[in-house]
Motif scaffolding. Structure first.
Motif, PDB file in Angstrom:
ATOM      1  N   LYS A 137      41.763  38.818  35.079  1.00  0.00           N
ATOM      2  CA  LYS A 137      40.724  37.912  34.574  1.00  0.00           C
ATOM      3  C   LYS A 137      40.128  37.064  35.699  1.00  0.00           C
ATOM      4  N   ASN A 138      40.907  36.799  36.744  1.00  0.00           N
ATOM      5  CA  ASN A 138      40.407  36.014  37.871  1.00  0.00           C
ATOM      6  C   ASN A 138      39.726  36.871  38.925  1.00  0.00           C
ATOM      7  N   ASN A 139      39.923  38.168  38.892  1.00  0.00           N
ATOM      8  CA  ASN A 139      39.368  39.090  39.882  1.00  0.00           C
ATOM      9  C   ASN A 139      38.174  39.828  39.264  1.00  0.00           C
ATOM     10  N   ILE A 140      37.044  39.137  39.135  1.00  0.00           N
ATOM     11  CA  ILE A 140      35.902  39.694  38.393  1.00  0.00           C
ATOM     12  C   ILE A 140      34.604  39.461  39.150  1.00  0.00           C
ATOM     13  N   ASN A 141      33.547  40.094  38.648  1.00  0.00           N
ATOM     14  CA  ASN A 141      32.193  39.841  39.125  1.00  0.00           C
ATOM     15  C   ASN A 141      31.581  38.745  38.271  1.00  0.00           C
ATOM     16  N   GLY A 164      41.294  32.944  44.589  1.00  0.00           N
ATOM     17  CA  GLY A 164      41.192  31.685  43.874  1.00  0.00           C
ATOM     18  C   GLY A 164      41.180  31.874  42.369  1.00  0.00           C
ATOM     19  N   ILE A 165      41.372  30.758  41.671  1.00  0.00           N
ATOM     20  CA  ILE A 165      41.421  30.764  40.212  1.00  0.00           C
ATOM     21  C   ILE A 165      40.083  30.286  39.672  1.00  0.00           C
ATOM     22  N   ILE A 166      39.604  30.942  38.645  1.00  0.00           N
ATOM     23  CA  ILE A 166      38.377  30.521  37.986  1.00  0.00           C
ATOM     24  C   ILE A 166      38.714  29.424  36.994  1.00  0.00           C
ATOM     25  N   ARG A 167      38.055  28.288  37.121  1.00  0.00           N
ATOM     26  CA  ARG A 167      38.306  27.171  36.205  1.00  0.00           C
ATOM     27  C   ARG A 167      37.690  27.483  34.854  1.00  0.00           C
TER      28      ARG A 167
END
Length: 112
Positions: free
Chosen positions: A61-65, A78-81
């Motif tokens: 879920k954090n490794n996306i376009n 990094g983590i998506i807030r």
């Protein structure tokens, strides 16, 4: 501050300096932890506490376009807030960082 002082005083032999030991207070500031989380390391750490399928799901879920109007960004670091589990992941990663700063011996003493 009072709770922290009580915690230090409740440790066994914390003020014992007979073997050349000393008590050290360390204050540090971790900046931009959200942006600096390595997703591969995060996946390995999450696999220690949750099922590997859930760990893969969280890191995927954090490794996306990310697309917004005519702009594209590939998030690979990094983590998506704002994700539902981002606060849990951040707290877990911060716990690991704290344990690394303390060291294995002191972390196990504080844990009991």
């Amino acid at each position: 501050v009072y709770k922290w002082c009580q915690g230090v005083n409740n440790l066994a032999d914390v003020w014992d300096t007979s073997d050349g030991q000393c008590v050290v207070l360390l204050e540090t500031k971790f900046e931009k932890v959200y942006e600096k989380v390595d997703l591969t390391l995060l996946n390995r750490l999450l696999r220690l506490i949750v099922d590997h399928n859930i760990a893969d799901y969280i890191t995927a879920k954090n490794n996306i376009n990310i697309n917004f109007k005519d702009m594209n960004h590939v998030n690979s670091f990094g983590i998506i807030r704002g994700l539902q589990f981002a606060s849990f992941v951040f707290q877990y990663y911060s716990l690991i960082l704290d344990l690394l700063v303390l060291g294995l011996t002191r972390a196990s003493e504080l844990a009991g």
